[in-house]
Design a protein around this motif. Structure first.
Motif, short mmCIF file in Angstrom:
data_model
loop_
_atom_site.label_atom_id
_atom_site.label_comp_id
_atom_site.label_asym_id
_atom_site.label_seq_id
_atom_site.Cartn_x
_atom_site.Cartn_y
_atom_site.Cartn_z
N ASN A 293 -23.78 1.12 10.57
CA ASN A 293 -25.14 0.80 10.14
C ASN A 293 -25.30 0.95 8.62
O ASN A 293 -26.21 1.61 8.13
CB ASN A 293 -26.16 1.67 10.90
CG ASN A 293 -27.55 1.08 10.83
OD1 ASN A 293 -27.72 -0.12 10.62
ND2 ASN A 293 -28.55 1.93 10.99
N LEU A 294 -24.39 0.33 7.88
CA LEU A 294 -24.38 0.40 6.43
C LEU A 294 -25.20 -0.73 5.82
O LEU A 294 -25.49 -1.72 6.47
CB LEU A 294 -22.94 0.34 5.92
CG LEU A 294 -22.00 1.43 6.40
CD1 LEU A 294 -20.57 1.12 6.00
CD2 LEU A 294 -22.42 2.78 5.87
N ASP A 295 -25.53 -0.58 4.55
CA ASP A 295 -26.25 -1.62 3.82
C ASP A 295 -25.33 -2.83 3.65
O ASP A 295 -24.25 -2.71 3.08
CB ASP A 295 -26.67 -1.09 2.46
CG ASP A 295 -27.46 -2.11 1.67
OD1 ASP A 295 -26.92 -3.20 1.40
OD2 ASP A 295 -28.63 -1.82 1.33
N PRO A 296 -25.74 -4.01 4.14
CA PRO A 296 -24.85 -5.19 4.09
C PRO A 296 -24.45 -5.60 2.68
O PRO A 296 -23.28 -5.89 2.43
CB PRO A 296 -25.67 -6.29 4.76
CG PRO A 296 -26.71 -5.60 5.54
CD PRO A 296 -26.97 -4.30 4.86
N GLY A 297 -25.38 -5.64 1.75
CA GLY A 297 -25.07 -6.10 0.39
C GLY A 297 -24.05 -5.22 -0.30
O GLY A 297 -23.06 -5.70 -0.85
N TYR A 298 -24.29 -3.92 -0.28
CA TYR A 298 -23.38 -2.99 -0.96
C TYR A 298 -22.03 -2.91 -0.27
O TYR A 298 -21.00 -2.85 -0.92
CB TYR A 298 -24.00 -1.59 -1.05
CG TYR A 298 -25.15 -1.50 -2.01
CD1 TYR A 298 -24.99 -1.86 -3.34
CD2 TYR A 298 -26.40 -1.07 -1.59
CE1 TYR A 298 -26.04 -1.79 -4.23
CE2 TYR A 298 -27.46 -1.00 -2.47
CZ TYR A 298 -27.27 -1.36 -3.79
OH TYR A 298 -28.32 -1.29 -4.67
N THR A 299 -22.02 -2.90 1.04
CA THR A 299 -20.77 -2.78 1.79
C THR A 299 -19.85 -3.97 1.51
O THR A 299 -18.66 -3.78 1.25
CB THR A 299 -21.05 -2.67 3.30
OG1 THR A 299 -21.92 -1.55 3.53
CG2 THR A 299 -19.77 -2.46 4.08
N GLU A 300 -20.38 -5.17 1.56
CA GLU A 300 -19.57 -6.36 1.29
C GLU A 300 -19.04 -6.36 -0.14
O GLU A 300 -17.87 -6.66 -0.36
CB GLU A 300 -20.38 -7.63 1.55
CG GLU A 300 -20.63 -7.90 3.02
CD GLU A 300 -21.49 -9.11 3.26
OE1 GLU A 300 -21.62 -9.96 2.35
OE2 GLU A 300 -22.05 -9.21 4.36
N LYS A 301 -19.89 -6.02 -1.11
CA LYS A 301 -19.46 -5.99 -2.50
C LYS A 301 -18.38 -4.94 -2.72
O LYS A 301 -17.35 -5.22 -3.35
CB LYS A 301 -20.64 -5.72 -3.43
CG LYS A 301 -21.57 -6.89 -3.59
CD LYS A 301 -22.74 -6.55 -4.48
CE LYS A 301 -23.71 -7.70 -4.52
NZ LYS A 301 -24.92 -7.40 -5.26
N ILE A 302 -18.61 -3.74 -2.22
CA ILE A 302 -17.62 -2.67 -2.39
C ILE A 302 -16.30 -3.05 -1.74
O ILE A 302 -15.23 -2.86 -2.33
CB ILE A 302 -18.16 -1.33 -1.83
CG1 ILE A 302 -19.29 -0.80 -2.71
CG2 ILE A 302 -17.06 -0.29 -1.69
CD1 ILE A 302 -20.06 0.36 -2.13
N PHE A 303 -16.36 -3.58 -0.53
CA PHE A 303 -15.13 -3.96 0.17
C PHE A 303 -14.40 -5.07 -0.58
O PHE A 303 -13.18 -5.02 -0.74
CB PHE A 303 -15.43 -4.40 1.61
CG PHE A 303 -14.20 -4.64 2.41
CD1 PHE A 303 -13.44 -3.59 2.89
CD2 PHE A 303 -13.77 -5.93 2.67
CE1 PHE A 303 -12.29 -3.80 3.62
CE2 PHE A 303 -12.62 -6.16 3.39
CZ PHE A 303 -11.88 -5.09 3.87
N ASN A 304 -15.11 -6.08 -1.06
CA ASN A 304 -14.47 -7.17 -1.80
C ASN A 304 -13.84 -6.67 -3.09
O ASN A 304 -12.72 -7.07 -3.43
CB ASN A 304 -15.48 -8.29 -2.10
CG ASN A 304 -15.81 -9.09 -0.85
OD1 ASN A 304 -15.04 -9.14 0.10
ND2 ASN A 304 -16.98 -9.69 -0.84
#
Length: 191
Positions: free
Chosen positions: A147-158
């Motif tokens: 249940n993480l923040d979608p915007g930050y999680t995708e950016k950090i992972f990328n």
């Protein structure tokens, strides 16, 4: 089938020999800078396709504020019209020669660990499509499970994937193989 052996040299440590009973060829690994430049060239060419699609849309259709949904669909169609031929040409080149336009300009290519051309499955399907699918799905799973923040999680992972691949490019003891190379069992060499 040729055997793959690493050959160490006093001055240059990133050469490889491919041996079989009749012939012997020596290849040199592509430098990290050549690989980075090839990637930048490919991204720049694709960005030009997107820019031309936007221009095509603006000059042909124009902007109509009352029908934003139609505008989005029309813009996406323009992008597809220009990007599908570019992507198809890149995939054909990668399948036949192991080189995209950027790799060809930088005089590097992808080969299997046995020295052969990897073809469509390894160079396009595994290195590009499957890898990008995994990179896209993994943050989505993290978002849903934790249940993480979608915007930050995708950016950090990328950014993390980019950093890991850049780090791997400079590691000579792992043959400068990135995550894509390990997944497809390939290396990138100078032509």
């Amino acid at each position: 089938m040729p055997k793959f052996q690493k050959k160490f040299s006093k001055n240059i440590y990133d050469y490889y020999d491919f041996h079989d009973s009749e012939s012997e060829i020596e290849v040199e690994l592509a430098s990290p800078w050549q690989r980075i430049a090839a990637y930048i060239i490919n991204v720049a060419l694709y960005s030009i396709c997107i820019f031309l699609a936007a221009l095509l849309y603006v000059f042909h259709k124009g902007f109509q504020p009352e029908s934003m949904h139609i505008n989005d669909i029309a813009l996406n169609i323009c992008i597809l019209i220009l990007s599908i031929p570019f992507i198809t040409a890149q995939w054909i080149m990668m399948s036949k020669t192991g080189q995209s336009i950027g790799k060809r300009l930088m005089k590097i290519k992808v080969i299997n660990l046995d020295g052969c051309n990897p073809g469509f499955v390894s160079t396009v399907f595994i290195r590009e499509i499957l890898f990008e699918t995994i990179v896209s799905i993994f943050p989505y799973l993290l978002i849903k499970i934790f249940n993480l923040d979608p915007g930050y999680t995708e950016k950090i992972f990328n950014y993390l994937i980019i950093f890991i691949c850049l780090f791997m490019l400079f590691r000579t003891n792992t043959n400068r193989r990135t995550l894509q190379d390990y997944l497809a069992k390939t290396i990138v060499i100078k032509v």
